[in-house]
Design an enzyme around this catalytic site. Sequence first.
Site, mmCIF file in Angstrom:
data_model
loop_
_atom_site.group_PDB
_atom_site.id
_atom_site.type_symbol
_atom_site.label_atom_id
_atom_site.label_comp_id
_atom_site.label_asym_id
_atom_site.label_seq_id
_atom_site.Cartn_x
_atom_site.Cartn_y
_atom_site.Cartn_z
ATOM 1 C CB CYS A 79 51.304 42.873 55.675
ATOM 2 S SG CYS A 79 52.746 43.881 55.340
ATOM 3 C CB CYS A 84 50.548 46.329 57.608
ATOM 4 S SG CYS A 84 51.268 45.119 58.739
ATOM 5 C CG HIS A 94 42.366 30.840 42.992
ATOM 6 N ND1 HIS A 94 41.894 31.026 41.721
ATOM 7 C CD2 HIS A 94 43.222 29.783 42.921
ATOM 8 C CE1 HIS A 94 42.438 30.110 40.910
ATOM 9 N NE2 HIS A 94 43.228 29.346 41.615
ATOM 10 C CB VAL A 101 37.958 35.487 46.100
ATOM 11 C CG1 VAL A 101 39.174 34.674 45.640
ATOM 12 C CG2 VAL A 101 37.580 36.514 45.033
HETATM 13 ZN ZN ZN Z 1 53.219 44.537 57.559
#
Ligand code: ZN
Length: 262
Positions: A134, A162, A126, A108
């Site tokens: 979020c 978010c 991955h 990653v």
């Molecule tokens: Zn959200």
Amino acid sequence: MTDSHLDQKIKQLIDQAEGVVILAGAGMSVDSGLPDFRGTSGLWTQAKEDFITLASGKGFDQDPVKVWNFYRDRIVTYVNTEPHTGYHELRELLQRLNKPMFVVTTNVDGAFAKAGYRADLIYEMHGSLAWAQCAVNCRRQLVCMPEMSVEPYHTVTDLPTCDACGQLLRPNVMMFGDPHLSWQHIDRGQDAYRRWSAPLLNVVGIEIGAGVGIPSLRIFGEEKTVALIRINPHDVEVNRGSDAIMQLTALEGIQQLTHMWD
Ligand SMILES: [Zn+2]
């Protein structure tokens, strides 16, 4: 098999391939100085229980500050780590041999794109620490990973949130027990692989540092290729007569490979 026979077999596999898929696991990153997961000094072995907590959906819900600090450290480390010379040598070799190439990786760390591989020809199985999402995946959309604070996070109010719903953000990487993972980036990579490989009859894999603990990459490689070259210091046994083994670290293996065309 003698060394020269092995070299001959490997050269032939790649020379005859219509396309080459590089299958890179944690062992590929180790030679840049990054820890792998399951090796003796790996993240996994160092703090097994802690790591399962840190890299799980449940762990995130219970202690998001701790989990974010774990990923913050990794993100800062990756930003400051140059991919080792093997990334460049392998890309240059395949370009020189005029082989279409694709990267499939469980890493990653974004190292292949950083080393000049085409981002649209990389499937990050991955997920990627370049992306955040979020925590409840409210809109199923990804956002660029926010810049990490210099200092570790202290409280939940320090953490990124978010824009759509106000819940916490989290990295778009696959965790253990992870019902809220957004698959958008992962699916895009998988589709790109399908499109790339569809017209190719003879795809050969160069599998580098892929572990057996979470065998997704090994399984993918064996399913999608006619033969693969397995570069790994351990667990090198292969299931097909067409496959070849180089019991070496990532960097050693790549360098030995490139020397075959000198
Ligand atoms: Zn959200």
